[in-house]
Write a protein that holds these residues in place. Structure first.
Motif, PDB file in Angstrom:
ATOM      1  N   GLU A   1       0.860  -1.178   0.000  1.00 48.48           N
ATOM      2  CA  GLU A   1       0.000   0.000   0.000  1.00 48.48           C
ATOM      3  C   GLU A   1       0.897   1.230   0.000  1.00 48.48           C
ATOM      4  O   GLU A   1       2.031   1.175   0.482  1.00 48.48           O
ATOM      5  CB  GLU A   1      -0.935   0.011   1.218  1.00 48.48           C
ATOM      6  CG  GLU A   1      -1.907  -1.155   1.233  1.00 48.48           C
ATOM      7  CD  GLU A   1      -2.967  -1.043   2.330  1.00 48.48           C
ATOM      8  OE1 GLU A   1      -3.042   0.025   2.987  1.00 48.48           O
ATOM      9  OE2 GLU A   1      -3.713  -2.018   2.516  1.00 48.48           O
TER      10      GLU A   1
ATOM     11  N   PRO B   1      -4.422   0.534  -2.511  1.00 47.77           N
ATOM     12  CA  PRO B   1      -4.753   1.465  -1.421  1.00 47.77           C
ATOM     13  C   PRO B   1      -3.662   2.514  -1.217  1.00 47.77           C
ATOM     14  O   PRO B   1      -2.469   2.225  -1.346  1.00 47.77           O
ATOM     15  CB  PRO B   1      -4.864   0.544  -0.198  1.00 47.77           C
ATOM     16  CG  PRO B   1      -5.167  -0.807  -0.761  1.00 47.77           C
ATOM     17  CD  PRO B   1      -4.411  -0.870  -2.051  1.00 47.77           C
ATOM     18  N   TYR B   2      -4.094   3.735  -0.899  1.00 52.64           N
ATOM     19  CA  TYR B   2      -3.144   4.818  -0.644  1.00 52.64           C
ATOM     20  C   TYR B   2      -3.524   5.548   0.640  1.00 52.64           C
ATOM     21  O   TYR B   2      -4.677   5.504   1.086  1.00 52.64           O
ATOM     22  CB  TYR B   2      -3.082   5.788  -1.825  1.00 52.64           C
ATOM     23  CG  TYR B   2      -4.404   6.396  -2.223  1.00 52.64           C
ATOM     24  CD1 TYR B   2      -4.934   7.495  -1.544  1.00 52.64           C
ATOM     25  CD2 TYR B   2      -5.128   5.880  -3.294  1.00 52.64           C
ATOM     26  CE1 TYR B   2      -6.144   8.051  -1.909  1.00 52.64           C
ATOM     27  CE2 TYR B   2      -6.341   6.432  -3.671  1.00 52.64           C
ATOM     28  CZ  TYR B   2      -6.845   7.519  -2.981  1.00 52.64           C
ATOM     29  OH  TYR B   2      -8.047   8.070  -3.339  1.00 52.64           O
TER      30      TYR B   2
ATOM     31  N   ILE C   1      -0.691  -0.502   7.868  1.00 52.22           N
ATOM     32  CA  ILE C   1      -0.355  -1.367   6.731  1.00 52.22           C
ATOM     33  C   ILE C   1       0.355  -2.633   7.206  1.00 52.22           C
ATOM     34  O   ILE C   1       0.042  -3.746   6.761  1.00 52.22           O
ATOM     35  CB  ILE C   1       0.522  -0.602   5.717  1.00 52.22           C
ATOM     36  CG1 ILE C   1      -0.269   0.561   5.115  1.00 52.22           C
ATOM     37  CG2 ILE C   1       1.016  -1.530   4.607  1.00 52.22           C
ATOM     38  CD1 ILE C   1       0.578   1.540   4.319  1.00 52.22           C
TER      39      ILE C   1
END
Length: 234
Positions: A30, A62-63, A91
């Motif tokens: 991510e 995902p960010y 994460i």
């Protein structure tokens, strides 16, 4: 694994995000943005968020630390570092690999060089330093923190004052945060970067509606001085 973070850094318009997305897709990762302007909502075109780049074959990578506050709010080095560690832990708790991508040199350094920071009081510092000339402020910053002096925009009074405030609250660097990063640098020739920036800016102005974005931001309460502070295209 030897590294628990992959950092991708380099100048603007060199394809850092695209590379990071491809690697994150390959290595179950991510992305954590290290861009000082992409944290702001509504600043999409001028900051080059390009959120469509976070999709591969219809799947979104995902960010984190994009679109998290309004442009009228304050976000600084301390804010970023705290937000980064929170995203990093989140994460890792999912057994995924964080990718730090940017961007803003001080943000990257705060993670890679493990700064220990206090919460800087910029408004108080601004009042204290209001009577100082720009040259005096540059000298103060140089004495406090030569490395920040060498990486700060010394023609921007507010940026100098913020760098001074950060320097006054920064303590010695520490190994407390267990960050072991592989660093990947991305670069292109100066001519190619200039060409890409020019093409990108024309597209943002002529096709993507950047002027309307600026008008909307100012109508929402973002001051002219704040827009100038955001810099670059703004």
């Amino acid at each position: 694994m030897k590294f628990n973070l992959i950092t991708i850094l380099g100048p603007t318009a060199t394809g850092k995000t695209k590379l990071a997305v491809q690697l994150a897709d390959c290595f179950n990762g991510e992305i954590i943005s290290a861009d000082s302007r992409q944290v702001y909502r509504g600043m999409n075109i001028g900051t080059g968020k390009d959120l469509s780049e976070y999709f591969i074959d219809g799947r979104q990578i995902p960010y984190h630390l994009i679109d998290i506050i309004d442009p009228t709010e304050e976000f600084n080095l301390f804010s970023f570092q705290q937000s980064f560690y929170k995203s990093f832990d989140e994460i890792k708790s999912k057994n995924k690999l964080p990718f730090l991508v940017g961007g803003t040199g001080m943000y990257l350094s705060s993670v890679l060089q493990k700064y220990t920071l206090g919460k800087a009081n910029f408004e108080k510092e601004k009042q204290i330093l209001s009577s100082y000339s720009d040259d005096e402020l540059r000298d103060i910053l140089k004495d406090l923190n030569p490395s920040l002096h060498n990486t700060t925009d010394l023609n921007d009074r507010e940026r100098i004052i913020k760098a001074i405030a950060v320097s006054k609250t920064e303590q010695e660097k520490t190994e407390a945060q267990n960050i072991k990063s592989l660093v990947i640098g991305v670069n292109l020739s100066r001519d190619e970067i200039k060409k890409r920036i020019t093409t990108r800016l024309k597209k943002r102005l002529d096709e993507e509606g950047m002027i309307d974005e600026v008008k909307t931001l100012m109508d929402s309460g973002v001051s002219y001085d704040k827009m100038i502070f955001f810099g670059l295209e703004y």
